[in-house]
Design an enzyme around this catalytic site. Structure first.
Site, PDB file in Angstrom:
ATOM      1  N   ASP A 104     -28.024 -28.965 -26.067  1.00 54.82           N
ATOM      2  CA  ASP A 104     -28.095 -29.518 -24.715  1.00 54.82           C
ATOM      3  C   ASP A 104     -28.580 -30.960 -24.788  1.00 54.82           C
ATOM      4  O   ASP A 104     -29.239 -31.355 -25.757  1.00 54.82           O
ATOM      5  CB  ASP A 104     -29.090 -28.720 -23.855  1.00 54.82           C
ATOM      6  CG  ASP A 104     -28.658 -27.270 -23.690  1.00 54.82           C
ATOM      7  OD1 ASP A 104     -27.451 -26.999 -23.806  1.00 54.82           O
ATOM      8  OD2 ASP A 104     -29.544 -26.419 -23.461  1.00 54.82           O
TER       9      ASP A 104
HETATM   10  N1  URA Z   1     -30.183 -22.910 -26.653  1.00 50.31           N
HETATM   11  C1  URA Z   1     -30.363 -23.682 -25.560  1.00 50.31           C
HETATM   12  O1  URA Z   1     -30.753 -23.204 -24.506  1.00 50.31           O
HETATM   13  N2  URA Z   1     -30.116 -24.996 -25.650  1.00 50.31           N
HETATM   14  C2  URA Z   1     -29.702 -25.589 -26.792  1.00 50.31           C
HETATM   15  O2  URA Z   1     -29.516 -26.807 -26.819  1.00 50.31           O
HETATM   16  C3  URA Z   1     -29.526 -24.773 -27.915  1.00 50.31           C
HETATM   17  C4  URA Z   1     -29.763 -23.435 -27.822  1.00 50.31           C
END
Ligand code: URA
Length: 238
Positions: A104
């Site tokens: 993310d």
């Molecule tokens: N899980 C998440 O919630 N975000 C990420 O970036 C990676 C794994």
């Protein structure tokens, strides 16, 4: 260790025969020393091979480890926002690179960038179960029930069932630091697993892909090559 003429031929447009001629003409240097014989040996990891003063990229495919900072997209290109590829120093820029897997925008940590599609598929394919390790800070206590829920397989709010995951406590605090190890990569998975346990992730970082840990020497935004040996170790376990 490989022969200089072989490597020269495989990393340029020249044939093996031409490569021998180039060496004879004094146009090839290995670590700044003139190469005198085509059978000199070269270490693809550490040596610098130059033709007419220009360094050749010795590794066939490029595998990079980046410590992604928060605020940067783990996409190849974006018209408006900075991406992990925009952060690459000049020496690593080449066509065909892409981040293998997504974090993310607000997640930090290990992003693997490569131009090897086959390799990316191997580490990302759900069938291979390559574990990904995360450090997460959450907004309330981490309990034994949560450890059990993660181990049994969390049911997310939309009803989807996660594969068993490992949850452990690294630091007890008002916002505890937890380690989560997943073998799948659903959208926002870590955050959604904690939401299903009535917690919110306030900070998230990926710290390892398979057996390969994020190099602790890498500051946010920094990148380094992953060595052939590290790649072999990673693939060995898959
Ligand atoms: N899980 C998440 O919630 N975000 C990420 O970036 C990676 C794994």
């Amino acid at each position: 260790m490989e022969r200089v003429d072989k490597i020269l031929a495989s990393r340029t447009k020249f044939s093996r025969k031409d490569a021998k001629k180039l060496i004879g003409q004094g146009r090839v240097r290995l670590n700044e020393k003139l190469v005198s014989s085509p059978d000199e040996k070269i270490d693809l990891e550490t040596d610098v091979l130059k033709l007419d003063g220009k360094a050749l990229l010795l590794q066939k495919q490029l595998y990079l480890m980046m410590n992604k900072p928060a605020g940067v997209l783990s996409a190849a290109r974006d018209p408006k926002q900075p991406t992990v590829l925009d952060l690459l120093p000049e020496q690593y820029r080449r066509s065909g690179l892409f981040p293998a897997g997504r974090l993310d925008k607000d997640t930090e940590g290990f992003v693997l960038i490569t131009d090897d599609g086959e390799f990316a598929h191997r580490i990302l394919s759900p069938k291979r179960h390559v574990p990904k390790t995360y450090y997460a800070r959450i907004n309330g206590p981490m309990t034994e029930q949560m450890i059990k829920a993660f181990a049994d397989g969390v049911v997310l709010e939309d009803g989807s069932l996660c594969k068993p995951a490992q949850l452990s406590l690294l630091e007890d605090a008002a916002e505890p630091l937890c380690q989560v190890i997943l073998t799948q990569g659903m959208y926002h998975q870590v955050k959604r697993m904690f939401v299903a346990c009535d917690r919110r992730v306030v900070w998230l970082k990926r710290t390892a892909i398979g057996t390969l840990p994020l190099d602790p020497a890498l500051k946010p935004g920094e990148v380094r090559k992953i060595s052939d040996k590290e790649i072999r170790m990673l693939l060995d376990k898959i």
